[in-house]
Design an enzyme around this catalytic site. Structure first.
Site, short mmCIF file in Angstrom:
data_model
loop_
_atom_site.label_atom_id
_atom_site.label_comp_id
_atom_site.label_asym_id
_atom_site.label_seq_id
_atom_site.Cartn_x
_atom_site.Cartn_y
_atom_site.Cartn_z
N GLU A 190 10.27 -0.40 -5.99
CA GLU A 190 9.73 0.52 -6.37
C GLU A 190 10.42 1.67 -7.13
O GLU A 190 10.11 2.05 -8.01
CB GLU A 190 8.73 1.20 -5.38
N GLU A 227 8.34 3.45 -14.96
CA GLU A 227 7.21 4.51 -14.87
C GLU A 227 7.61 5.68 -14.16
O GLU A 227 7.01 6.74 -14.00
CB GLU A 227 5.83 4.05 -14.36
N GLU A 251 -9.95 11.05 -5.98
CA GLU A 251 -10.09 9.94 -6.83
C GLU A 251 -11.15 8.98 -6.31
O GLU A 251 -12.28 8.39 -6.98
CB GLU A 251 -8.78 9.06 -6.90
N CYS A 307 3.49 -0.13 8.08
CA CYS A 307 5.16 0.23 7.69
C CYS A 307 5.98 -0.03 8.96
O CYS A 307 7.15 -0.19 9.06
CB CYS A 307 5.01 1.23 7.03
N GLU A 338 -5.68 11.02 -3.55
CA GLU A 338 -6.67 9.70 -3.48
C GLU A 338 -8.00 9.77 -2.87
O GLU A 338 -8.90 9.19 -3.50
CB GLU A 338 -5.66 8.72 -2.39
N CYS A 358 -0.07 2.60 -2.17
CA CYS A 358 1.01 3.12 -1.55
C CYS A 358 2.13 2.04 -1.18
O CYS A 358 3.15 2.29 -0.95
CB CYS A 358 0.90 4.19 -0.58
N SER A 361 -5.87 2.27 -6.69
CA SER A 361 -5.77 3.84 -7.11
C SER A 361 -4.61 4.27 -8.34
O SER A 361 -3.60 3.35 -7.98
CB SER A 361 -5.71 4.36 -5.79
N LYS A 410 10.26 -0.92 -1.28
CA LYS A 410 10.46 0.43 -1.62
C LYS A 410 11.92 0.48 -2.63
O LYS A 410 11.85 1.47 -3.67
CB LYS A 410 10.70 1.72 -0.67
FE1 HC0 Z 1 5.20 3.49 4.31
FE2 HC0 Z 1 4.27 5.56 2.78
S1 HC0 Z 1 3.41 5.03 4.79
S2 HC0 Z 1 4.25 3.04 2.28
O1 HC0 Z 1 3.68 2.35 4.79
O2 HC0 Z 1 1.57 5.51 1.83
O3 HC0 Z 1 7.66 2.60 3.44
O4 HC0 Z 1 6.45 4.47 6.86
O5 HC0 Z 1 6.73 5.88 3.38
O6 HC0 Z 1 5.58 5.88 0.13
O7 HC0 Z 1 4.04 8.32 3.49
C1 HC0 Z 1 6.73 2.87 4.00
C2 HC0 Z 1 6.06 4.08 5.90
C3 HC0 Z 1 6.01 5.15 3.71
C4 HC0 Z 1 5.14 5.71 1.35
C5 HC0 Z 1 4.37 6.99 3.19
C6 HC0 Z 1 2.66 5.34 2.26
FE1 SF4 Z 2 4.19 -2.17 2.36
FE2 SF4 Z 2 5.66 -3.22 4.29
FE3 SF4 Z 2 6.82 -1.80 2.62
FE4 SF4 Z 2 4.93 -0.76 4.48
S1 SF4 Z 2 6.99 -1.43 4.91
S2 SF4 Z 2 5.36 -0.09 2.19
S3 SF4 Z 2 3.45 -2.44 4.48
S4 SF4 Z 2 6.08 -3.49 2.13
#
Ligand code: HC0
Ligand code: SF4
Length: 571
Positions: A362, A367, A283, A505, A280, A300, A320, A359
């Site tokens: 995700e 993809e 980039e 997070c 990143e 992320c 990104s 997540k």
């Molecule tokens: Fe997060 Fe992550 S920091 S999104 O906020 O970038 O879920 O803890 O794992 O993937 O590393 C969440 C936290 C993660 C990812 C990382 C990022």
């Molecule tokens: Fe985004 Fe919240 Fe998930 Fe962290 S915990 S990746 S801030 S939705």
């Protein structure tokens, strides 16, 4: 000062507050169900009714101000009887499948019913008609027969997140929080952040659990290799599932517990956070030098990605192209690591432990599948679910001896760790981008302008011939405010970090359900203290990262990087 008594004991307060706050501060127990210290009090559940000397009616402590001379009684037979009858009314309309409920043993209603010895003997005339359970979302499940009408999910979704997906509809026994037209959640603009599930005091909205699936795989491996990865924000919160305090660091115990569960390898998402920074950061430098689309947005947070794709598709070019660290690590495990070990990607099961319900969503993106069509991340467990799994297996978490991550995909730096806090991705990115571009370290490693809880943080940094302008936004409602400013041409940044959850997070929808008002501050401190204690605090100094570029990727933004570490987004 305001002078008052609680149960005949004298107190004083120099600041204005509610009766409930005064009681809590002085360790006087008052039951609540709709109240959460991070939300606005609404006075709906009536469990916090107390007697006072000011008028004969009992008043809800959560929405009644403390007044000078007030005498408060919280423990009279009248108060206790009122709590009991309100509880039995709630029970009368509550689906009580406690034994199989996601909230079992962490349910605020269950605790209250037990504490007050309330019998479920109310005639079931109010029993809710079984409404369909909405399990359409990979992130959350809604079972409105368990709703206690506390409004917490509605507040979390509207006030905190500004999403307005859920609103209260109907009256009396027919009241229920619903989506518009009662559509299944996946047909709304829900971004899967899971804030509703975090604030739900019962099991009406819970994470879409993968606990049983994980247990099944761990107990019947059938030749599969089970590999875990753990996100930055898990290690400062998992301890809360076992009675420790928010922010207590239990990285070593968490790794040990995962090994006891039967994992073959435990890798660290912090490692791929470092990898993300390499990609990143490069980039960003590339976009700045070559007139690419700016501002560049971090990519992320999957809640944020969902928001862009669903509500701001015109901003997709600003994102990104980097995958999230979860996505990067799973790709590295299934492609690079599996090949090195001589195993087929299909024989590796990647279980990722995240603070995040989004997540889960995700992980099933088209993809992010291998060439043979299997998801690179097989299972996503929230921090809460990992806690449940450890308890189910009767692993004595607190007495575990610390264990280390496996290498090479377990080595990480302080930069990778701070991803868990709002501003962390930005700070980690700057530590590396600055040094890569200018050949000297940042003047200060702790870049405080991007730290802390302010909703929109902005900073300017002399960066060779230019001034680099950056911004950091957390909490969906603040993101919407920022994007409005951007649309009006009021901001002009090069690089912006977006995290959907308050605090980043550490405030994720899948983190342990804290009922304190300072859990975010404490988890944030925990994360920064890990960074402070590490010798290596910059992603580009991570030896395992250097090695993988040497062995495999070549350099950031290479052809191989593009294939495994980058992605694309669509509306
Ligand atoms: Fe997060 Fe992550 S920091 S999104 O906020 O970038 O879920 O803890 O794992 O993937 O590393 C969440 C936290 C993660 C990812 C990382 C990022
Ligand atoms: Fe985004 Fe919240 Fe998930 Fe962290 S915990 S990746 S801030 S939705």
């Amino acid at each position: 000062a305001i002078k008052f008594t609680i149960n005949n004991k004298k107190y004083e307060s120099t600041t204005a507050k509610t009766i409930l706050e005064a009681c809590r501060e002085n360790d006087v127990y008052v039951p609540t169900l709709c109240y959460h210290p991070m939300l606005e009090p609404v006075g709906k559940c009536r469990l916090c009714l107390v007697e006072t000397n000011q008028g004969g009616k009992m008043v809800p402590a959560c929405v009644t101000d403390l007044r000078d001379g007030i005498e408060i009684t919280t423990n009279s037979p009248r108060v206790v009887n009122s709590v009991k009858s309100n509880l039995s009314l709630i029970l009368a309309t509550h689906n009580q499948e406690c034994t199989s409920c996601e909230a079992n043993a962490r349910c605020e209603l269950q605790d209250l019913v037990y504490r007050y010895g309330v019998e479920d003997n109310f005639p079931k005339i109010f029993q809710k008609h079984h409404q369909t359970v909405d399990s359409s979302s990979p992130s959350i499940i809604r079972d409105m027969d368990k709703c206690v009408l506390c409004y917490r999910c509605v507040q979390a979704c509207s006030l905190l997140q500004g999403m307005d997906i859920l609103s209260m509809t109907g009256r009396g026994v027919h009241a229920v929080p619903k989506t518009a037209f009662d559509f299944p959640i996946t047909e709304t603009e829900c971004i899967n952040c899971g804030a509703c599930s975090f604030y739900c005091p019962v099991g009406a909205i819970s994470e879409h659990s993968a606990v049983r699936k994980t247990l099944n795989i761990l107990e019947n491996k059938e030749g599969k290799i089970v590999v875990f990865q753990t996100a930055p924000a898990t290690r400062v919160a998992i301890s809360e599932e076992f009675g420790m305090e928010p922010g207590d660091i239990s990285t070593g115990k968490m790794v040990a517990a995962i090994r006891e569960l039967g994992a073959d390898k435990v890798f660290d998402t912090n490692y791929s956070a470092d990898l993300t920074i390499m990609e990143e950061g490069s980039e960003l430098l590339h976009r700045v030098a070559n007139g690419g689309v700016l501002p560049m947005f971090t990519s992320c947070c999957p809640g944020w990605i969902n928001m862009v794709e669903k509500q701001y598709p015109e901003l997709i070019p600003n994102l990104s192209t980097c995958r999230s660290p979860q996505g990067m690590l799973s790709a590295v495990i299934k492609n690079y690591w599996a090949e090195k070990k001589g195993v087929k990607p299909e024989d590796v099961v990647v279980v990722s432990v995240m603070p995040c319900t989004a997540k889960k969503d995700e992980a099933i993106r088209e993809e992010l599948k291998t060439e043979s069509g299997v998801p690179e991340t097989d299972i996503v467990l929230t921090t809460r679910e990992l806690g449940r799994l450890i308890k189910l297996k009767k692993i004595s978490f607190l007495s575990l001896k610390d264990s280390e991550y496996d290498n090479p995909l377990g080595e990480s730096t302080g930069a990778g760790t701070i991803f868990g806090n709002t501003g962390g991705v930005m700070e980690a990115g700057l530590r590396t981008a600055y040094e890569l571009a200018l050949n000297k370290p940042m003047p200060t490693l702790n870049y405080t302008p991007v730290r802390g809880f302010k909703g929109i943080k902005e900073a300017e940094l002399p960066f060779g011939e230019i001034t680099l302008k950056v911004a950091v936004i957390h909490q969906a409602a603040n993101i919407k405010r920022y994007l409005k400013k951007m649309k009006n041409g009021e901001v002009d940044h090069h690089f912006v970090e977006f995290m959907i959850c308050k605090g980043g997070c550490i405030g994720g929808g899948g983190e342990p359900k804290s009922l304190t008002n300072d859990y975010l501050e404490r988890r944030m401190k925990g994360v920064y203290s890990i960074d402070e204690k590490l010798k290596i605090r910059k992603s580009h100094e991570n030896e395992s990262i250097k090695q993988i570029y040497k062995d495999f990727f070549g350099e950031p933004l290479s052809h191989k990087s593009h294939k495994l570490l980058h992605t694309h987004f669509t509306d």
